[in-house]
Scaffold this active site. Sequence first.
Site, mmCIF file in Angstrom:
data_model
loop_
_atom_site.group_PDB
_atom_site.id
_atom_site.type_symbol
_atom_site.label_atom_id
_atom_site.label_comp_id
_atom_site.label_asym_id
_atom_site.label_seq_id
_atom_site.Cartn_x
_atom_site.Cartn_y
_atom_site.Cartn_z
ATOM 1 N N ASP A 50 9.468 15.128 10.999
ATOM 2 C CA ASP A 50 9.203 14.871 9.574
ATOM 3 C C ASP A 50 7.712 15.028 9.271
ATOM 4 O OD1 ASP A 50 9.859 14.336 6.961
ATOM 5 O OD2 ASP A 50 9.833 12.164 7.192
ATOM 6 N N GLY B 36 11.708 5.868 1.458
ATOM 7 C CA GLY B 36 13.100 5.572 1.224
ATOM 8 C C GLY B 36 13.666 4.526 2.154
ATOM 9 N N MET B 37 13.015 4.329 3.317
ATOM 10 C CA MET B 37 13.569 3.424 4.306
ATOM 11 C C MET B 37 12.816 2.104 4.385
ATOM 12 S SD MET B 37 14.431 4.240 8.324
ATOM 13 C CE MET B 37 12.742 4.329 8.880
ATOM 14 N N ALA B 38 11.513 2.097 4.100
ATOM 15 C CA ALA B 38 10.708 0.896 4.330
ATOM 16 C C ALA B 38 9.564 0.821 3.326
ATOM 17 C CB ALA B 38 10.159 0.888 5.759
ATOM 18 N N LYS C 19 4.970 -2.409 8.300
ATOM 19 C CA LYS C 19 6.079 -1.675 7.695
ATOM 20 C C LYS C 19 7.308 -2.562 7.755
ATOM 21 C CE LYS C 19 6.620 2.756 8.050
ATOM 22 N NZ LYS C 19 6.884 4.137 8.507
ATOM 23 N N ILE D 219 0.806 -1.215 0.000
ATOM 24 C CA ILE D 219 0.000 0.000 0.000
ATOM 25 C C ILE D 219 0.838 1.264 0.000
ATOM 26 C CG2 ILE D 219 -2.014 -1.054 1.068
ATOM 27 C CD1 ILE D 219 -1.099 -0.070 3.757
ATOM 28 N N GLY D 220 2.148 1.151 0.078
ATOM 29 C CA GLY D 220 2.967 2.354 0.063
ATOM 30 C C GLY D 220 4.408 2.027 0.376
ATOM 31 N N GLY D 221 5.204 3.076 0.453
ATOM 32 C CA GLY D 221 6.608 2.873 0.764
ATOM 33 C C GLY D 221 7.358 4.179 0.714
#
Length: 709
Positions: free
Chosen positions: A133, A20-22, A39, A16-18
């Site tokens: 963030d 830069g790290m996970a 995640k 469902i998404g992502g």
Amino acid sequence: MIGHDLGGRYEIVSRIGGGGMALVYKAHDVLLNRKVAVKVLRQQFVNDDEFIRRFRREAQSAAALSHPNVVSIYDVGQEDETHYIVMEYVEGNNLNELIQERAPLQAEEAVRFAMQICDALGHAHQNHIIHRDIKPHNILIGNNGRVKVTDFGIARAVTSSTITHTGSVLGSVHYFSPEHAKGINAGEKSDLYSLGIVLYQMLTGKLPFLGESPISVALKHLQETIEAPRSINPHIPQSVENIILKATRKNQSERYSSAQEMLLDLESCLRTDRLDEPKMIFPTFNDMEETRVMPAIRGEFVTSQPLERNEQKAIVSDTSTKWADEGNAKKQKKWKKPLTVVGVTLLLLALIIFGFMWLLDKLDTEEVEVPYVVGMTLTEARAAFDAKGLRVDDPVTLEFHRDIPKDQVISQSKKAMRVKAGALIQLTVSNGPEMASLKNYVGQSFKAVKEELNSLGVTDTRIKVVEQNSEEAVDSILEQTPKSGELFDPVTAELTFVVSIGPETVEMPDLTGEKLSTARKLLKSLGLVLNEEDIFYAPSYLHEKDHIISQDEKLMPLDQVPKGSKVTITVSSGPPADAKTYVLNVRISPAVAGVASEVKIVYSDARGENMEGITRTITDTVDIPVTVMLAPDTVATITVSRDKQFMDTKEISYDELEAGTGTPGLTIPGEELLPPTQSTPDEQVQGEINGNNGESTSEGESEGSGQGQ
């Protein structure tokens, strides 16, 4: 990853998404029967201790919070080299998707979202956690309108040391606070600055600072003033603009002191009495002391001791010492100073007026209407401005854009207004979709490459596979299109891979019972190899000489085997050396002379049990030879039937043949002569008699004289 049971409990359903790290997956918690979001740390970071610590810090930071506007953390774990966090699954979209679809948002909706984000930040700050963030991508909007703050991946406790890397700053540059951009520790007010930028974007549909690189954007946060939101969207209430202006002040002391203070302001900003409040004005901040001009001390020395009024003082010069009355000196200067000031002031005023008049004369140029060039190509926009006597402010701002073609104008700094001829207009131009360079995947596993491309946003429907027989390992990539190093758009590009399915295969035939010469031809036609050293010979009762007894168990009939495979077979060399054959003569008459009878002879010997040897229709007495084969210590049996009725049986033993005693034949007369089941020794003939009264034998009948061997 799809379909994998992570930790034996979380069944991965879809991605469902992502970031830069996970990567983030939707999963089903089979233990509690509920949807969750999982995640998973990207594989390229599993050996990076710093990323693993940051990944775990996210779980610890978020798990320390319990608030309706913060995504809940359920579980954290590791399976082999896979590190994962299990969290609350929110049905809906993130705020960035909402902005892309509907911005600018209505003030009421944007303020409602900002209040919930602010409430979540206030709870985090009370627990001494700074998010660091805050951006629309990390704000989830549920279908019920509930806002959830997520992704505490670079959050830190106020009391802990910074996790800013040497030479780099973590976070999203478009939402940086000035102090964050400097690389110093970010505090609670940094989160409020980022929230102000998010509120700005919700209400205007654009970011306040854009640039060609992250560094240029960070510098703008430090140096440039944010364009007033109402100049972009005049429908924004002044009270809401004031909140944005205060939250995004570069000087931290001029921002809200806490999230609670900002929340209180948000709660009342849409009241009728506040909608048209005066615009908030902030004092100019200058932390440098004003430069002062000090008079030079030349040849005179003035005593520093205090003097009485009317007291004379000594003035020392280069040539002599003069005494003067202090009172008289003051009177002389009293009228000179005002006169000098007035004269200088008048002179300056005259110069200013003259310069201003000269400047007005120079600047008195024609005003022209700014053409609207959004949607044109950059070349067309330049031509439109040239026709009006305007200029494009170079270099233009380039932005990657998914839906706008390359070199097409996205926005312009001035529009629907008149400006002086020759004015500069800043343009933002599409650089097309952000492209990626395709790696060299030849020789790699297609399954692994497919997962990597999925993580970049390439869907399965845009990955085409051409299967090809090859000596390379199964699933390895033989060719790719586009070629290695070519740029491609992960969202729209179609990729083609030629994938090995191993060598070409053929169906293994059943060779048992075939003649060796026939088998050679068949295997050669199929592309299989039969070498002489792979042919083994063995004696056999069941198979005639040069007929195949068996084949390699690794290459069984109907198996799909690669072309070029070597085949191993065992071929009959004939009966064993100690085997004995005997031909028994059966003399039989029809049941009624001249009337046809059907004769059937069945035998059992070393080759098998109850084998049908001969079937014949006779009308007269005939001799039928039957050949049997015996192994040591065995007995052969011959059974004769006529018209489907058992007539007689004969046994022949190996020992009798070995002793050479001989075995007489078998005679079966017709019913007119003797009962069907009787025969006399006088009517039997020796087994060596050969006979055939002209009747043809059926398939399988043996002919010739019988003798013991």
